[in-house]
Design an enzyme around this catalytic site. Sequence first.
Site, PDB file in Angstrom:
ATOM      1  N   SER A   8      43.392  64.916  59.069  1.00 46.05           N
ATOM      2  CA  SER A   8      42.789  63.896  58.961  1.00 46.05           C
ATOM      3  C   SER A   8      43.935  62.949  59.977  1.00 46.05           C
ATOM      4  O   SER A   8      44.903  62.829  59.444  1.00 46.05           O
ATOM      5  CB  SER A   8      42.844  61.968  58.375  1.00 46.05           C
ATOM      6  OG  SER A   8      43.166  61.009  58.841  1.00 46.05           O
ATOM      7  N   HIS A  31      39.574  65.496  61.289  1.00 48.19           N
ATOM      8  CA  HIS A  31      39.506  64.166  61.383  1.00 48.19           C
ATOM      9  C   HIS A  31      40.003  63.373  62.390  1.00 48.19           C
ATOM     10  O   HIS A  31      41.161  62.681  62.170  1.00 48.19           O
ATOM     11  CB  HIS A  31      39.075  63.995  60.385  1.00 48.19           C
ATOM     12  CG  HIS A  31      38.799  62.865  59.936  1.00 48.19           C
ATOM     13  ND1 HIS A  31      36.887  62.498  59.411  1.00 48.19           N
ATOM     14  CD2 HIS A  31      38.785  61.030  59.178  1.00 48.19           C
ATOM     15  CE1 HIS A  31      36.770  61.624  58.733  1.00 48.19           C
ATOM     16  NE2 HIS A  31      37.642  60.928  59.330  1.00 48.19           N
ATOM     17  N   ASP A  33      40.252  58.962  62.683  1.00 43.83           N
ATOM     18  CA  ASP A  33      40.161  57.794  62.675  1.00 43.83           C
ATOM     19  C   ASP A  33      40.336  56.560  63.292  1.00 43.83           C
ATOM     20  O   ASP A  33      41.050  56.624  63.728  1.00 43.83           O
ATOM     21  CB  ASP A  33      40.844  57.709  61.362  1.00 43.83           C
ATOM     22  CG  ASP A  33      40.668  58.228  59.958  1.00 43.83           C
ATOM     23  OD1 ASP A  33      39.647  58.100  59.854  1.00 43.83           O
ATOM     24  OD2 ASP A  33      41.462  59.157  59.205  1.00 43.83           O
ATOM     25  N   MET A  35      39.767  52.906  64.665  1.00 43.03           N
ATOM     26  CA  MET A  35      39.303  51.571  63.496  1.00 43.03           C
ATOM     27  C   MET A  35      39.947  50.356  64.830  1.00 43.03           C
ATOM     28  O   MET A  35      40.954  50.798  65.529  1.00 43.03           O
ATOM     29  CB  MET A  35      41.044  51.380  62.549  1.00 43.03           C
ATOM     30  CG  MET A  35      40.437  52.636  61.667  1.00 43.03           C
ATOM     31  SD  MET A  35      42.074  52.680  60.176  1.00 43.03           S
ATOM     32  CE  MET A  35      42.363  53.975  59.185  1.00 43.03           C
ATOM     33  N   HIS A  64      35.198  59.528  63.397  1.00 45.16           N
ATOM     34  CA  HIS A  64      35.362  58.833  62.088  1.00 45.16           C
ATOM     35  C   HIS A  64      35.142  56.936  62.490  1.00 45.16           C
ATOM     36  O   HIS A  64      36.626  56.532  62.525  1.00 45.16           O
ATOM     37  CB  HIS A  64      36.029  59.046  60.590  1.00 45.16           C
ATOM     38  CG  HIS A  64      35.233  57.521  59.795  1.00 45.16           C
ATOM     39  ND1 HIS A  64      36.237  57.199  58.610  1.00 45.16           N
ATOM     40  CD2 HIS A  64      34.807  56.771  59.418  1.00 45.16           C
ATOM     41  CE1 HIS A  64      35.469  56.374  57.676  1.00 45.16           C
ATOM     42  NE2 HIS A  64      34.903  55.937  58.166  1.00 45.16           N
ATOM     43  N   MET A  66      35.485  53.770  61.812  1.00 42.82           N
ATOM     44  CA  MET A  66      35.476  51.783  61.499  1.00 42.82           C
ATOM     45  C   MET A  66      35.635  50.903  62.095  1.00 42.82           C
ATOM     46  O   MET A  66      36.743  50.353  62.550  1.00 42.82           O
ATOM     47  CB  MET A  66      36.870  52.084  60.736  1.00 42.82           C
ATOM     48  CG  MET A  66      36.707  53.284  59.385  1.00 42.82           C
ATOM     49  SD  MET A  66      38.270  53.987  58.782  1.00 42.82           S
ATOM     50  CE  MET A  66      38.705  55.578  59.820  1.00 42.82           C
ATOM     51  N   MET A 135      33.424  57.143  50.699  1.00 49.64           N
ATOM     52  CA  MET A 135      34.746  56.933  50.491  1.00 49.64           C
ATOM     53  C   MET A 135      34.827  56.736  49.559  1.00 49.64           C
ATOM     54  O   MET A 135      34.540  55.984  48.670  1.00 49.64           O
ATOM     55  CB  MET A 135      34.811  55.662  51.731  1.00 49.64           C
ATOM     56  CG  MET A 135      34.558  55.338  53.249  1.00 49.64           C
ATOM     57  SD  MET A 135      35.100  56.169  54.820  1.00 49.64           S
ATOM     58  CE  MET A 135      36.935  55.836  53.790  1.00 49.64           C
ATOM     59  N   ASP A 173      36.309  60.780  51.712  1.00 49.53           N
ATOM     60  CA  ASP A 173      37.331  61.148  52.942  1.00 49.53           C
ATOM     61  C   ASP A 173      38.268  59.568  51.930  1.00 49.53           C
ATOM     62  O   ASP A 173      37.461  59.481  51.502  1.00 49.53           O
ATOM     63  CB  ASP A 173      36.788  60.298  53.997  1.00 49.53           C
ATOM     64  CG  ASP A 173      37.954  59.587  54.883  1.00 49.53           C
ATOM     65  OD1 ASP A 173      38.962  59.947  54.301  1.00 49.53           O
ATOM     66  OD2 ASP A 173      37.912  59.603  55.928  1.00 49.53           O
TER      67      ASP A 173
END
Length: 228
Positions: A8, A31, A33, A35, A64, A66, A135, A173
């Site tokens: 990540s 990965h 993330d 957000m 991913h 979020m 998660m 994760d």
Amino acid sequence: MAAQINPSILSADFARLADEARAVDGADWLHVDVMDNHFVPNLTLGVPVVESLARATETPLDCHLMIEDPDRWAPRYVEAGAGSVTFHVEAAAAPVRLAREIRAKGARAAMALKPATAIEPYEDLLPELDMVLIMTVEPGFGGQSFLDLTLPKIRRTRELIGRHGLDLWLQVDGGVSAGTIERCADAGADVFVAGSAVYGAEDPAEAVRSLRDSARKATAEASWACGH
């Protein structure tokens, strides 16, 4: 399927993302993330950075999301170069339609669940997906401690996948490290996101190899993997 390790970049040096991506060239996926400071209380990066990363590394990108309104934004990440896009079921208005759109654009479609979200209400969605992400911490920040209370849900998800005979990856994760990865694999996970356990190591590439070896050994010995 052999165990996969997805470092990540949330734990990487954001000022050197291209170099940090190349530091884990042996990883299965990178990965990413995303957000938005709405769905989770943190703000990271968006479509332009994913576009740049896709040009900077040959490792496929596992995005991913979020974020709020993934129905609107998830397809944009496929267009930006992501090979896999994960939306949170808690945020999606039409998860089946969204999964089909992600697939139609050429990426793998994945659904993520927060620690307190049960898998059972979404059993009928599983055939529409390529991966489920459980998660194992509350989403929003890296470096959190693994939540053991998520292990039973990982097992139940693996049982559902097996019951329907699906070729579905099961990703975890949050807090994945040398001390937790074997428990996750034994419970049914086969794709592992690791942030600080990789980028906090002196040699990130070696950390990826070591985690993969541990996960593959545990997966080979897990009862759920017998016959696979």
